[in-house]
Design an enzyme around this catalytic site. Structure first.
Site, PDB file in Angstrom:
ATOM      1  N   GLU A  18      -8.592   0.919   8.168  1.00  9.08           N
ATOM      2  CA  GLU A  18      -8.428   1.710   6.508  1.00  9.08           C
ATOM      3  C   GLU A  18     -10.373   2.222   6.590  1.00  9.08           C
ATOM      4  O   GLU A  18     -10.337   0.688   5.908  1.00  9.08           O
ATOM      5  CB  GLU A  18      -7.695   1.202   5.834  1.00  9.08           C
ATOM      6  N   GLU A  52      -3.535   8.961   2.257  1.00  2.05           N
ATOM      7  CA  GLU A  52      -2.818   8.556   1.292  1.00  2.05           C
ATOM      8  C   GLU A  52      -3.243   8.867   0.202  1.00  2.05           C
ATOM      9  O   GLU A  52      -4.679   8.573  -0.225  1.00  2.05           O
ATOM     10  CB  GLU A  52      -2.891   6.944   1.669  1.00  2.05           C
TER      11      GLU A  52
HETATM   12  O1  KIV Z   1       0.738   0.002   6.588  1.00  3.14           O
HETATM   13  C1  KIV Z   1       1.622   1.604   6.485  1.00  3.14           C
HETATM   14  O2  KIV Z   1       2.606   1.709   6.441  1.00  3.14           O
HETATM   15  C2  KIV Z   1       0.668   2.385   5.725  1.00  3.14           C
HETATM   16  C3  KIV Z   1       0.780   3.895   6.008  1.00  3.14           C
HETATM   17  C4  KIV Z   1       1.533   4.123   4.389  1.00  3.14           C
HETATM   18  C5  KIV Z   1       0.519   4.918   6.390  1.00  3.14           C
HETATM   19  O3  KIV Z   1      -0.635   2.325   6.416  1.00  3.14           O
END
Ligand code: KIV
Length: 256
Positions: free
Chosen positions: A115, A183
């Protein structure tokens, strides 16, 4: 259906075809998904929220991700599986490299996701791809930074935030990610990003103009008692179904 590779995923850019990704955390569900036309599976660190009952994904550890990703890989041998690098495991380039290699080698997933587009991440993505580990980017609402971002909300609502997201997407592409999760980004900005980069974008709560969509399977099938986020309309209510079946079994109205 032929198993995807980073090349076939990249090749979808600009085509009519939409990439479909769902999260998965266990062997049985992975086996089921393996028998469908789903493009990719994400072992998300959302495992912390939906399976482990944690308040945030911050509590998920590398060992958790190795355990759940390995189970999914054992079930989904014909799918391209991506695993999240959890919070704190890539705070520096060296630790990120070491932890990503451990996750990749032990769980046998096809790629890792991280991320944000901080300088450390960009350098780490270059090192990982040079090492042979494909990387997926993730910007917008990044749950591992929920405390720093000040909660869960839609990103890209003003000019400054929109510009930052577009810059981040370009920087991640340049660093070497082969696709990018957006997201909770406004649909307008998600569309702009999708048009500005040459790798597929995978949206969640970011409108329908991205190159693909990802959803948390527990939201799609409503597997828990909480109502899923507003952008996900469940296609079933497995929680209610299981509850009524078990109640029926207990009171004798459902025989077995
Ligand atoms: O952890 C997760 O499920 C994610 C998705 C929401 C993209 O990163």
């Amino acid at each position: 259906m032929k198993k995807h590779t980073t090349r076939s995923i990249r090749a979808i850019k600009g085509k009519e075809q939409n990439l479909n990704m769902l999260t998965c955390y266990d062997y049985q569900t992975a086996k089921l998904l393996d028998s469908t036309s789903l493009d990719m599976i994400l072992v998300g660190d959302s495992v912390g929220n939906v399976i482990l009952g944690y308040e945030t994904t911050v509590e998920v550890t590398l060992n958790d991700m190795i355990t759940f990703s390995s189970a999914v890989k054992r079930g989904a041998q014909n799918k391209f599986v991506i695993a999240d690098l959890p919070f704190g495991t890539y705070a520096t380039v060296d630790s990120g490299l070491k932890n990503a290699i451990e996750l990749f080698q032990k769980s046998k997933v096809e790629a890792v996701k991280l991320e944000g587009a901080f300088d450390t991440n960009l350098e780490l993505i270059k090192k990982l791809t040079q090492t042979g580990i494909p990387v997926v980017g993730h910007i917008g609402l990044t749950p591992q930074s929920v405390h720093e971002q000040g909660g869960y909300y839609t990103h890209g609502k003003n000019e400054q935030s929109a510009k930052r997201l577009i810059d981040e997407a370009k920087a991640l592409e340049e660093a070497g990610v082969f696709c990018l999760v957006l997201e909770c980004v406004t649909p307008a900005v998600a569309t702009l990003i999708t048009e500005s980069i040459n790798i597929p974008t995978i949206g969640i709560g970011s409108g329908i103009q991205t190159d693909g969509q990802v959803l948390v399977i527990n939201d799609l099938l409503k597997m828990g008692s909480d109502y899923p986020p507003s952008f996900c309309t469940p296609i079933a209510d497995l929680y209610d179904l299981k509850k009524s079946l078990i109640s029926g079994y207990l009171d004798g109205s459902v025989s077995h």
